[in-house]
Design a protein around this motif. Sequence first.
Motif, PDB file in Angstrom:
ATOM      1  N   ALA A   1       0.840  -1.205   0.000  1.00  0.00           N
ATOM      2  CA  ALA A   1       0.000   0.000   0.000  1.00  0.00           C
ATOM      3  C   ALA A   1       0.871   1.250   0.000  1.00  0.00           C
ATOM      4  N   HIS A   2       1.976   1.208   0.746  1.00  0.00           N
ATOM      5  CA  HIS A   2       2.893   2.344   0.790  1.00  0.00           C
ATOM      6  C   HIS A   2       3.462   2.632  -0.591  1.00  0.00           C
ATOM      7  N   ASP A   3       3.896   1.589  -1.289  1.00  0.00           N
ATOM      8  CA  ASP A   3       4.446   1.774  -2.625  1.00  0.00           C
ATOM      9  C   ASP A   3       3.395   2.341  -3.578  1.00  0.00           C
ATOM     10  N   ALA A   4       2.151   1.874  -3.446  1.00  0.00           N
ATOM     11  CA  ALA A   4       1.071   2.400  -4.279  1.00  0.00           C
ATOM     12  C   ALA A   4       0.842   3.878  -3.994  1.00  0.00           C
ATOM     13  N   TRP A   5       0.894   4.252  -2.718  1.00  0.00           N
ATOM     14  CA  TRP A   5       0.713   5.659  -2.332  1.00  0.00           C
ATOM     15  C   TRP A   5       1.824   6.534  -2.921  1.00  0.00           C
ATOM     16  N   LEU A   6       3.050   6.055  -2.836  1.00  0.00           N
ATOM     17  CA  LEU A   6       4.181   6.812  -3.367  1.00  0.00           C
ATOM     18  C   LEU A   6       4.056   7.027  -4.876  1.00  0.00           C
TER      19      LEU A   6
ATOM     20  N   GLY B   1       4.761  16.215   2.360  1.00  0.00           N
ATOM     21  CA  GLY B   1       4.883  17.035   3.557  1.00  0.00           C
ATOM     22  C   GLY B   1       6.045  16.652   4.447  1.00  0.00           C
ATOM     23  N   THR B   2       5.858  15.660   5.322  1.00  0.00           N
ATOM     24  CA  THR B   2       6.890  15.294   6.292  1.00  0.00           C
ATOM     25  C   THR B   2       7.624  14.035   5.854  1.00  0.00           C
ATOM     26  N   GLU B   3       8.615  13.630   6.643  1.00  0.00           N
ATOM     27  CA  GLU B   3       9.463  12.508   6.262  1.00  0.00           C
ATOM     28  C   GLU B   3       8.684  11.206   6.072  1.00  0.00           C
ATOM     29  N   SER B   4       7.758  10.893   6.960  1.00  0.00           N
ATOM     30  CA  SER B   4       7.076   9.600   6.862  1.00  0.00           C
ATOM     31  C   SER B   4       5.629   9.719   6.385  1.00  0.00           C
ATOM     32  N   ASP B   5       4.995  10.865   6.627  1.00  0.00           N
ATOM     33  CA  ASP B   5       3.612  11.089   6.207  1.00  0.00           C
ATOM     34  C   ASP B   5       2.668   9.994   6.690  1.00  0.00           C
ATOM     35  N   GLY B   6       2.932   9.482   7.913  1.00  0.00           N
ATOM     36  CA  GLY B   6       2.040   8.493   8.486  1.00  0.00           C
ATOM     37  C   GLY B   6       2.342   7.061   8.095  1.00  0.00           C
ATOM     38  N   TRP B   7       3.470   6.850   7.400  1.00  0.00           N
ATOM     39  CA  TRP B   7       3.830   5.496   6.964  1.00  0.00           C
ATOM     40  C   TRP B   7       4.963   4.904   7.805  1.00  0.00           C
ATOM     41  N   ALA B   8       5.200   5.429   8.984  1.00  0.00           N
ATOM     42  CA  ALA B   8       6.322   4.977   9.813  1.00  0.00           C
ATOM     43  C   ALA B   8       6.215   3.498  10.178  1.00  0.00           C
ATOM     44  N   ARG B   9       4.999   2.980  10.249  1.00  0.00           N
ATOM     45  CA  ARG B   9       4.844   1.564  10.569  1.00  0.00           C
ATOM     46  C   ARG B   9       5.386   0.670   9.459  1.00  0.00           C
ATOM     47  N   CYS B  10       5.502   1.243   8.256  1.00  0.00           N
ATOM     48  CA  CYS B  10       6.096   0.491   7.148  1.00  0.00           C
ATOM     49  C   CYS B  10       7.595   0.743   7.094  1.00  0.00           C
ATOM     50  N   CYS B  11       7.959   1.999   6.838  1.00  0.00           N
ATOM     51  CA  CYS B  11       9.364   2.391   6.751  1.00  0.00           C
ATOM     52  C   CYS B  11       9.408   3.917   6.712  1.00  0.00           C
ATOM     53  N   ALA B  12      10.618   4.460   6.683  1.00  0.00           N
ATOM     54  CA  ALA B  12      10.783   5.910   6.643  1.00  0.00           C
ATOM     55  C   ALA B  12      10.993   6.416   5.222  1.00  0.00           C
ATOM     56  N   GLY B  13      10.791   5.553   4.237  1.00  0.00           N
ATOM     57  CA  GLY B  13      11.020   5.952   2.851  1.00  0.00           C
ATOM     58  C   GLY B  13      10.086   7.061   2.413  1.00  0.00           C
ATOM     59  N   ARG B  14      10.647   8.130   1.919  1.00  0.00           N
ATOM     60  CA  ARG B  14       9.843   9.280   1.495  1.00  0.00           C
ATOM     61  C   ARG B  14       9.552   9.270   0.001  1.00  0.00           C
TER      62      ARG B  14
END
Length: 235
Positions: free
Chosen positions: A59-64, A174-187
């Motif tokens: 999901a994180h990759d899809a969001w990015l 916006g910020t470094e994690s944008d709420g995805w910290a549970r996955c990783c810190a990849g921006r």
Amino acid sequence: MLELLPGIGVALPCGGGVLRFGTSADAAHDLLTASADRVHLGRQCGSLMIKDYSELRHAHDAWLGGCLFQPGWNTVAEFDGIRLTMAGGGPDAADGLARVEVERVRPASGPSAAAAVWDGVDLFGHPADEVLLVLPETVRLPEPASGVAVPALGLRLGGSAPVGDRWGRLTLTGTESDGWARCCAGRFHCAGGGNGLVGIMGRGARGGVTAAASPILRHRSSTATNLRAGRLTRS
């Protein structure tokens, strides 16, 4: 023009206000409705919601990559030749604006033609390599992502444009994690090795959308913009 304000958001044309990170979906929609030439709601086509993914990293990759469907954040605003879309943050920050994507969809026209500007430079208005010369340090994104990241600005450049070798798509986060910290810190790419196409590829056999039929999926598989040497002077 749309002016990129790193860490803040995007200033809209003709005094339309600032689309600020952290803004709610309803407030962002109202702001765009009052300032854009045309506003409509995008449809869930060839994309999944976060609950549909078996793993958060996908999901994180899809969001990015702009492929994650987030109900409430599907406002599409069109200015002269430019399309703006938005996204809320990850599962820990889904209620606030965290990502703005701007895409050149056709050549601009008229005296009030829209532009995507950072520090006085039209990022779509010059050859791609010349734009890179005036940006802070850039990082080439690893495959399968395409384009270039500018970490200091929270900016990602990529995509193809209707004319020549110019950038056609940019994303401001916006910020470094944008709420995805549970996955990783990849921006700019998922450090957990996520693949936003998981669960989408092969849906055609069940009446869904295939990669060949979906413009979103075709974009995800596009190669990086070719860069050539050159110079950019500011006026």
